[in-house]
Motif scaffolding. Structure first.
Motif, short mmCIF file in Angstrom:
data_model
loop_
_atom_site.label_atom_id
_atom_site.label_comp_id
_atom_site.label_asym_id
_atom_site.label_seq_id
_atom_site.Cartn_x
_atom_site.Cartn_y
_atom_site.Cartn_z
N LEU A 146 0.84 -1.20 0.00
CA LEU A 146 0.00 0.00 0.00
C LEU A 146 0.87 1.25 0.00
CD1 LEU A 146 -2.42 -1.14 2.85
CD2 LEU A 146 -2.96 -1.14 0.41
N GLY A 147 0.25 2.39 -0.27
CA GLY A 147 0.92 3.66 -0.09
C GLY A 147 1.23 4.38 -1.38
N HIS A 148 1.28 5.73 -1.29
CA HIS A 148 1.52 6.59 -2.45
C HIS A 148 2.85 7.33 -2.36
CE1 HIS A 148 -2.60 5.80 -3.59
NE2 HIS A 148 -3.01 6.20 -2.41
N PHE A 149 3.71 6.91 -1.42
CA PHE A 149 5.03 7.54 -1.28
C PHE A 149 5.98 6.85 -2.26
CE2 PHE A 149 8.98 8.37 1.29
CZ PHE A 149 8.90 9.75 1.29
N THR A 150 5.67 6.98 -3.56
CA THR A 150 6.39 6.25 -4.60
C THR A 150 6.70 7.16 -5.77
OG1 THR A 150 4.39 5.57 -5.79
CG2 THR A 150 5.13 4.14 -3.98
N ILE A 285 11.37 32.22 -5.16
CA ILE A 285 10.94 31.02 -5.89
C ILE A 285 9.91 30.27 -5.05
CG2 ILE A 285 13.07 30.74 -7.21
CD1 ILE A 285 14.02 28.75 -5.14
N GLN A 286 9.18 29.34 -5.67
CA GLN A 286 8.16 28.56 -4.97
C GLN A 286 8.63 27.11 -4.87
OE1 GLN A 286 5.85 27.38 -2.74
NE2 GLN A 286 4.88 29.30 -3.40
N LEU A 287 8.86 26.64 -3.62
CA LEU A 287 9.38 25.29 -3.42
C LEU A 287 8.43 24.37 -2.67
CD1 LEU A 287 13.08 26.10 -2.38
CD2 LEU A 287 12.22 25.48 -4.65
N ARG A 288 7.43 24.94 -1.98
CA ARG A 288 6.59 24.14 -1.09
C ARG A 288 5.88 23.01 -1.84
NH1 ARG A 288 4.80 25.36 4.08
NH2 ARG A 288 3.00 24.16 4.79
N ASP A 289 5.48 23.26 -3.08
CA ASP A 289 4.76 22.24 -3.84
C ASP A 289 5.68 21.12 -4.32
OD1 ASP A 289 2.44 23.66 -3.51
OD2 ASP A 289 2.55 24.66 -5.46
N ASN A 290 7.00 21.28 -4.15
CA ASN A 290 7.95 20.25 -4.56
C ASN A 290 8.09 19.15 -3.51
OD1 ASN A 290 8.32 22.00 -6.65
ND2 ASN A 290 10.54 22.15 -6.47
N ILE A 291 7.47 19.34 -2.34
CA ILE A 291 7.67 18.41 -1.23
C ILE A 291 6.62 17.29 -1.26
CG2 ILE A 291 7.73 18.19 1.28
CD1 ILE A 291 8.63 21.09 1.41
N ILE A 292 7.09 16.06 -1.12
CA ILE A 292 6.23 14.87 -1.04
C ILE A 292 6.52 14.23 0.32
CG2 ILE A 292 5.67 12.64 -2.07
CD1 ILE A 292 7.10 13.92 -4.65
N VAL A 293 5.49 14.09 1.14
CA VAL A 293 5.69 13.73 2.55
C VAL A 293 5.11 12.38 2.89
CG1 VAL A 293 4.99 14.35 4.90
CG2 VAL A 293 5.87 16.10 3.38
N GLU A 294 5.86 11.62 3.68
CA GLU A 294 5.37 10.44 4.39
C GLU A 294 5.83 10.65 5.81
OE1 GLU A 294 3.30 8.04 4.18
OE2 GLU A 294 4.26 6.13 3.75
N ASN A 295 4.89 10.60 6.78
CA ASN A 295 5.32 10.85 8.15
C ASN A 295 4.90 9.74 9.09
OD1 ASN A 295 2.61 11.34 8.74
ND2 ASN A 295 2.83 13.54 8.50
N PHE A 296 5.44 9.79 10.29
CA PHE A 296 5.09 8.81 11.31
C PHE A 296 5.11 9.53 12.65
CE2 PHE A 296 9.28 8.43 13.22
CZ PHE A 296 10.10 8.85 12.20
N GLY A 297 4.45 8.90 13.63
CA GLY A 297 4.40 9.50 14.95
C GLY A 297 3.33 10.57 15.03
N ASN A 298 2.98 10.96 16.26
CA ASN A 298 1.92 11.94 16.39
C ASN A 298 2.05 12.82 17.62
OD1 ASN A 298 1.37 10.02 18.31
ND2 ASN A 298 -0.39 9.17 17.23
N ALA A 299 3.08 12.67 18.41
CA ALA A 299 3.21 13.49 19.60
C ALA A 299 3.67 14.89 19.23
CB ALA A 299 4.22 12.85 20.56
N LEU A 300 3.02 15.89 19.79
CA LEU A 300 3.38 17.27 19.51
C LEU A 300 4.20 17.79 20.67
CD1 LEU A 300 -0.05 18.51 18.16
CD2 LEU A 300 1.83 17.42 16.94
#
Length: 400
Positions: A146-150, A285-300
């Protein structure tokens, strides 16, 4: 009735039921894995190699054509009579030898036995069971990959954007065990001809992973890696312990044309977005849209598990009351709803804890919540939310 309905004389589900009683690894329809080996990748990362059953191989091949780097599996594990579901990253690619197997015979055997390997950080009930207690030859049910981090899902596997027709440059940024989904992804990117740069922030030193990256660097001139050990100043990028604009610019990458894959804690991702925003303002320049994220954890928290400072105060929240209508229970929350409930001794349904598997989804009756992955703020009315990735912005009532 040559072209009409032809009922099965023997239902496949019945065959599956009987087969599973004869041998737990047999199944026509259910993907299963059998544990055959464990390997230590680092002080806090264990790799588990599984043999796959025919249903897994057939469905993965027919439906997906094999799995992609960056994908994961949902494992269904029985512990003391209770089934638990967790998500774990797949290491490597389909039909790719494992780099830590030095013996040629073992490499050949691993390939012939149709295996898949996952990486686990041994913490928590299920991960500890898999890495320390579950006997070899044990069988577990699994999802398909599974997953779209590909590369494929982001439509850049074969995308040519530069004037000399070279594939898109890629930058991979990982924190701690966030390196696991990237192990196969980087191999795949290099084999597709991408220029690849890796930044891995960690408190531990892994000789096996260092050997892996050095092997790739020797084989692919376009692969550059930086292993930043947060307790060793000699490894810092541009003299900075954590990700910074100076460090990112020191890589001399064409950032406008570079796709950035990031996986790690909320603190690491917050630091990445802050760094990208600074560079965007500095260079217009605009860079934010270049980021593809997969994260883990949830503690703030103020610091993540790898010692990275939390740089984005937007992730902080005041304490609010969460009321569980069906249970007639309430608790205070200044972190994700799931973690706050657990801190109050209340057990809520959950799975991956990453916003992927949807097992924690429930209905919010009233109140406002914020998704810590997307930053989206909900309405004040009735809607479906995930407790593992939402924080309370006001007092909240859940239909739980």
């Amino acid at each position: 009735m040559a072209n009409g309905y032809r009922p099965e004389i023997v239902q496949r589900a019945f065959v599956d039921f009987i087969g599973s009683r004869l041998h737990p690894f047999w199944s026509l329809m259910t993907p299963k894995l059998r544990l055959i080996a464990r390997y230590t990748l680092s002080d806090d990362l264990i790799a588990l190699r599984f043999e796959t059953n025919r249903a897994f191989r057939q469905q993965t091949s027919e439906l997906m054509g094999g799995w992609q780097g960056g994908q994961y599996l949902d494992l269904r594990v029985c512990i003391d009579g209770v089934y638990h579901q967790r998500s774990y990253s797949i290491v490597g690619l389909d039909h790719q030898p494992l780099w830590w197997l030095d013996d040629a015979t073992e490499r050949h055997t691993a390939d012939q036995r149709h295996t898949v390997t996952i990486a686990i950080k041994p913490q928590g009930l299920v991960s500890n069971h898999l890495t320390k207690q579950m006997p070899l030859a044990s069988v577990v049910d699994t999802s398909l990959p599974l997953g779209h981090f590909t590369l494929e899902q982001t439509s850049i596997a074969a995308q040519n954007t530069s004037n000399d027709n070279k594939p898109t440059p890629l930058l991979f940024i990982a924190g701690g065990s966030g390196i696991t989904p990237m192990l196969g992804l980087i191999n795949q990117a290099l084999s597709n001809g991408h220029q690849v740069t890796l930044l891995h922030y960690s408190r531990t030193v892994s000789s096996k992973l260092q050997h892996q990256w050095q092997q790739l660097s020797d084989a692919y001139p376009d692969f550059i890696y930086h292993l930043i050990h947060t307790e060793d100043p000699t490894t810092y990028l541009a003299g900075e312990r954590y990700l910074s604009a100076e460090g990112l610019l020191s890589l001399n990458l064409p950032l406008v044309d570079t796709k950035i894959f990031a996986c790690g804690s909320q603190a690491l991702l917050a630091g990445l977005y802050k760094t990208v925003n600074e560079i965007s303002v500095l260079q217009n320049i605009q860079l934010r849209d270049n980021i593809i994220v997969e994260n883990f954890g949830n503690a703030l928290t103020d610091f993540d598990g790898d010692g990275n400072q939390l740089l984005d105060n937007a992730l902080q929240t005041e304490s609010h009351t969460v009321y569980l209508r069906s249970r007639q229970r309430q608790f205070d929350s200044d972190t994700t709803l799931l973690v706050a409930a657990e801190n109050a001794g209340i057990r809520l349904a959950h799975g991956c804890r990453q916003g992927i598997c949807q097992l924690c989804r429930c209905n919010k009756v009233s109140g406002v919540v914020k998704n810590i992955q997307t930053g989206k703020v909900s309405g004040d009315g009735y809607e479906s939310i995930q407790t593992c990735i939402n924080i309370a912005i006001t007092d909240v009532v859940l239909d739980v």
